[in-house]
Design a protein around this motif. Sequence first.
Motif, PDB file in Angstrom:
ATOM      1  N   ASP A 108       0.825  -1.204   0.000  1.00 43.94           N
ATOM      2  CA  ASP A 108       0.000   0.000   0.000  1.00 43.94           C
ATOM      3  C   ASP A 108       0.864   1.260   0.000  1.00 43.94           C
ATOM      4  OD1 ASP A 108      -2.189  -1.504  -0.093  1.00 43.94           O
ATOM      5  OD2 ASP A 108      -2.917  -1.095   1.931  1.00 43.94           O
ATOM      6  N   SER A 111       2.207   1.990  -3.369  1.00 40.01           N
ATOM      7  CA  SER A 111       1.160   2.346  -4.327  1.00 40.01           C
ATOM      8  C   SER A 111       0.837   3.826  -4.267  1.00 40.01           C
ATOM      9  CB  SER A 111      -0.116   1.559  -4.042  1.00 40.01           C
ATOM     10  OG  SER A 111       0.122   0.187  -4.212  1.00 40.01           O
ATOM     11  N   ASN A 112       1.332   4.494  -3.261  1.00 40.48           N
ATOM     12  CA  ASN A 112       1.152   5.943  -3.197  1.00 40.48           C
ATOM     13  C   ASN A 112       1.830   6.580  -4.409  1.00 40.48           C
ATOM     14  OD1 ASN A 112       1.101   8.622  -2.606  1.00 40.48           O
ATOM     15  ND2 ASN A 112       2.178   8.459  -0.661  1.00 40.48           N
ATOM     16  N   PRO A 113       1.078   7.334  -5.206  1.00 32.92           N
ATOM     17  CA  PRO A 113       1.683   7.900  -6.412  1.00 32.92           C
ATOM     18  C   PRO A 113       2.840   8.842  -6.109  1.00 32.92           C
ATOM     19  CG  PRO A 113      -0.528   8.748  -6.071  1.00 32.92           C
ATOM     20  CD  PRO A 113      -0.346   7.620  -5.123  1.00 32.92           C
ATOM     21  N   PHE A 114       2.933   9.323  -4.884  1.00 35.24           N
ATOM     22  CA  PHE A 114       4.014  10.248  -4.573  1.00 35.24           C
ATOM     23  C   PHE A 114       5.254   9.531  -4.053  1.00 35.24           C
ATOM     24  CE2 PHE A 114       0.157  12.767  -4.295  1.00 35.24           C
ATOM     25  CZ  PHE A 114       0.469  13.749  -5.207  1.00 35.24           C
ATOM     26  N   VAL A 116       8.481   7.437  -4.703  1.00 34.68           N
ATOM     27  CA  VAL A 116       9.362   7.139  -5.829  1.00 34.68           C
ATOM     28  C   VAL A 116       9.979   5.767  -5.589  1.00 34.68           C
ATOM     29  CG1 VAL A 116      11.280   7.972  -7.208  1.00 34.68           C
ATOM     30  CG2 VAL A 116       9.887   9.572  -5.905  1.00 34.68           C
ATOM     31  N   SER A 123       6.344   7.673   4.171  1.00 32.60           N
ATOM     32  CA  SER A 123       4.935   7.785   4.525  1.00 32.60           C
ATOM     33  C   SER A 123       4.688   7.616   6.028  1.00 32.60           C
ATOM     34  CB  SER A 123       4.173   6.717   3.752  1.00 32.60           C
ATOM     35  OG  SER A 123       2.980   6.414   4.401  1.00 32.60           O
ATOM     36  N   LYS A 124       3.915   8.544   6.584  1.00 30.97           N
ATOM     37  CA  LYS A 124       3.569   8.448   8.011  1.00 30.97           C
ATOM     38  C   LYS A 124       2.565   7.323   8.236  1.00 30.97           C
ATOM     39  CE  LYS A 124       4.258  13.313   9.047  1.00 30.97           C
ATOM     40  NZ  LYS A 124       4.165  13.846   7.657  1.00 30.97           N
ATOM     41  N   THR A 125       1.657   7.156   7.265  1.00 31.75           N
ATOM     42  CA  THR A 125       0.676   6.083   7.391  1.00 31.75           C
ATOM     43  C   THR A 125       1.369   4.735   7.507  1.00 31.75           C
ATOM     44  OG1 THR A 125      -0.500   7.390   5.762  1.00 31.75           O
ATOM     45  CG2 THR A 125      -1.516   5.349   6.445  1.00 31.75           C
ATOM     46  N   PHE A 126       2.392   4.572   6.672  1.00 29.68           N
ATOM     47  CA  PHE A 126       3.138   3.308   6.704  1.00 29.68           C
ATOM     48  C   PHE A 126       3.784   3.124   8.070  1.00 29.68           C
ATOM     49  CE2 PHE A 126       7.179   0.995   5.874  1.00 29.68           C
ATOM     50  CZ  PHE A 126       6.622  -0.212   5.492  1.00 29.68           C
TER      51      PHE A 126
END
Lengths: 143, 186
Positions: A108, A111-114, A116, A123-126
Amino acid sequence: MIVCVAVVGHQNNPLYIQSFTEEDDALKLHHIVHCSLDVVDERVNNPKKSGPTLNETFLGLLYPTENYKVYGYLTNTKVKFILVTTDLDVRDADVRNFFRSFHAAYVDAVSNPFHVPGKKITSKTFANRVSTIVKSFGLSSAG
Amino acid sequence: MAPADPRSGDAIFANVERVNAELFTLTYGATVRQLLTDLEEVEEVNKQLDQMGYNIGIRLIDEFLAKSNVARCVDFKETAEMIAKVGFKMFLGVTATVTNWDANDTCCSIMLEDNPLVDFVELPDTCQGLYYCNILSGVIRGALEMVSMKTEVTWLRDVLRGDDAYEMQVKLLKQVPEEYPYKDDE
């Protein structure tokens, strides 16, 4: 207790490394992760000939040290997940489950388009998801 | 032949061809990402997304009218409900709610509970001004313009920017009477 998890890219570049200890031993844990990469390479280059392990992503126990156990997981895109734990009697099924949810979180995150590909995962969510997974590690079997 | 009954958004959604949600999300993500690389300025990307949405909207409205068999809406209130209940369901598979009407019934908010565009997405610090879903507001603006309503659609709340919901404000600027561009003697 899990003390460190890491995601390492296919050229052995660190993508994400996080330790979960109070003390300031991040460097030591990073060193352990670093060492384990050699073991991963060794396993990949000398695969066992038997059929079912051929496509197995879970590498099992990489090496035990005095205080830690190091487990590895290799995705089909050659991204490595490393887990360092202080528990000395860990059930294989728990580790497998951990890696499965960790893999899902990783997928996931990339899969974040931002994001690279090949760059560090910021990612903080990660990060939040990983610490949740780490906290819940082994709870299902203990309870 | 009598016109067919209006169909609910669910019924249409069940019958139209669909693509995998992740393919859709990733395609949109790649588009936004490419726009950011090409245009460099976040403001420009917002504008471009809105323009792209507008171009989609002015075409999509025909498909919407053809497939949904809805009758002419009597007022803007009904139009907004139609967009939220039928339009969003038909094309995105989500339901939206209409709230916050102003006194003149010319301005309302469309709230999205679920937004398939933003799965996996996390805005990096460098793109904080980006309205990631600006294409949606463009679609609504374009579609309404084709049915002779000039509107202004702005994002009020966006989960990606730390709010708790997706909220678009739709403001009716004016109803353009239908004009026939042909002169009698031509």
